[in-house]
Design an enzyme around this catalytic site. Structure first.
Site, short mmCIF file in Angstrom:
data_model
loop_
_atom_site.label_atom_id
_atom_site.label_comp_id
_atom_site.label_asym_id
_atom_site.label_seq_id
_atom_site.Cartn_x
_atom_site.Cartn_y
_atom_site.Cartn_z
N CYS A 121 0.81 -1.23 0.00
CA CYS A 121 0.00 0.00 0.00
C CYS A 121 0.84 1.27 0.00
O CYS A 121 0.29 2.36 -0.15
CB CYS A 121 -0.92 0.01 1.22
SG CYS A 121 0.01 0.07 2.76
N ASP A 167 2.39 2.55 2.51
CA ASP A 167 2.41 3.21 3.83
C ASP A 167 3.70 2.88 4.57
O ASP A 167 4.41 1.96 4.20
CB ASP A 167 1.19 2.79 4.65
CG ASP A 167 -0.09 3.40 4.08
OD1 ASP A 167 0.00 4.47 3.47
OD2 ASP A 167 -1.15 2.78 4.22
N CYS A 215 -2.67 3.11 7.95
CA CYS A 215 -4.11 3.17 8.19
C CYS A 215 -4.44 2.81 9.64
O CYS A 215 -3.56 2.53 10.45
CB CYS A 215 -4.80 2.20 7.25
SG CYS A 215 -4.36 0.51 7.68
N CYS A 246 -1.09 -4.77 6.89
CA CYS A 246 -0.88 -3.61 7.76
C CYS A 246 -0.24 -4.03 9.08
O CYS A 246 0.63 -3.32 9.60
CB CYS A 246 -2.20 -2.91 8.05
SG CYS A 246 -3.22 -2.70 6.58
FE1 FES Z 1 -1.39 0.68 4.38
FE2 FES Z 1 -2.91 -0.40 6.19
S1 FES Z 1 -3.48 0.10 4.16
S2 FES Z 1 -0.84 0.15 6.37
#
Ligand code: FES
Length: 211
Positions: free
Chosen positions: A36, A38, A63, A107
Site C-alpha cells: 500500500c 504506507d 491506516c 498492515c
Molecule cells: Fe497501508 Fe494499512 S493500508 S498500512
C-alpha cells in the site's frame, strides 16, 4: 453499518499507546509496505546487560489497522528481551486486537517488520550479529527495497531510482537518479545510511545523486 474492526482495534486506533520518536534510540527502523506504500517507524531503547526493551515508540503513516497494530506490538514488546520480542508474530498482534479483517493483514505485518528491523538494527549496531554472512550486491539491493521513494510511495528499487550499486573493500557506492537538491534527497540518503551502514563488513557508504 457494522464496523469491520473490533472494539479493541478501534480503541487502539483512537488512543494509540507508545506513539512518538525516541531521540538517539538504541535501535530504529523505518519500514514501508509494498502492498500500500504506507510506512511505519519503530524506535527501541534496550538495557545493555539484560537485553530487555525498556522503551519503545512508533510513528505510523499508515491506516487504522497499522496504527492499532503498532500500538499493540509496542505494548507486547515492552519489558521483553529482544529475543522474546523477535518472536512476536502478526498473528499474536491480530489475536491481541480481537482479530483484523483479512484484507488488512499486510498492515499488521508492516508493524511487525518495523519491530523486527529495529531489533535487527540494534543487534547490528551493537556487534551482536553472530551469523556474519559477507555482504553481497544482493544483500544491498534487498535492503534498498525497504527504502521508500516518497514521490511514488514505492521502494527505491521498484521505482528505478537506484542506477548503480558497487561494493569494494568495505565501501558501498550508490548512484541515485534524483537531483541532489531534490526536497526528498536528504531523507532518502538518511534512510539509505540507516539500512546499509550497520552491515558488519561495510565501512563506508557513499551516495551519489544525479546532477
Ligand atoms: Fe497501508 Fe494499512 S493500508 S498500512
Amino acid at each position: 453499518m457494522k464496523s469491520p474492526y473490533s472494539e479493541t482495534v478501534l480503541e487502539h486506533f483512537r488512543h494509540p499507546h507508545n506513539v512518538g520518536k525516541i531521540e538517539d534510540a538504541d535501535g530504529k527502523a523505518q519500514e514501508g509496505s509494498p502492498a500500500c506504500g504506507d510506512m511505519v517507524a519503530v524506535y527501541i531503547d534496550v538495557d545493555e546487560k539484560t537485553k530487555v526493551i525498556e522503551d519503545i515508540k512508533f510513528e505510523s503513516y499508515g491506516c487504522a489497522s497499522n496504527i492499532a497494530t503498532g500500538s499493540i506490538i509496542t505494548d507486547l514488546a515492552k519489558g521483553k528481551t529482544i529475543d522474546e520480542a523477535k518472536k512476536i508474530t502478526w498473528k499474536d498482534a491480530a489475536d491481541a486486537l480481537g482479530g483484523l479483517p483479512k484484507i488488512k493483514a499486510h498492515c499488521s505485518v508492516l508493524a511487525i517488520e518495523g519491530l523486527r528491523s529495529a531489533i535487527r538494527n540494534y543487534e547490528e549496531s551493537h556487534g551482536l550479529i553472530t551469523n556474519r554472512e559477507p555482504t553481497t550486491l544482493d544483500t544491498i539491493r534487498r535492503r534498498l527495497k525497504k527504502v521508500m521513494n516518497p514521490i511514488a510511495g514505492l521502494d527505491l528499487v521498484r521505482t528505478n531510482l537506484v542506477k548503480h550499486i558497487e561494493f569494494k573493500n568495505g565501501t558501498v557506492r550508490l548512484s541515485i537518479d534524483l537531483p541532489e537538491n531534490h526536497q526528498f534527497a536528504p531523507a532518502i540518503k538518511e534512510e539509505i545510511m540507516e539500512k546499509i551502514e550497520p552491515l558488519w563488513d561495510v565501512k563506508e557508504v557513499i551516495v551519489d545523486f544525479s546532477e
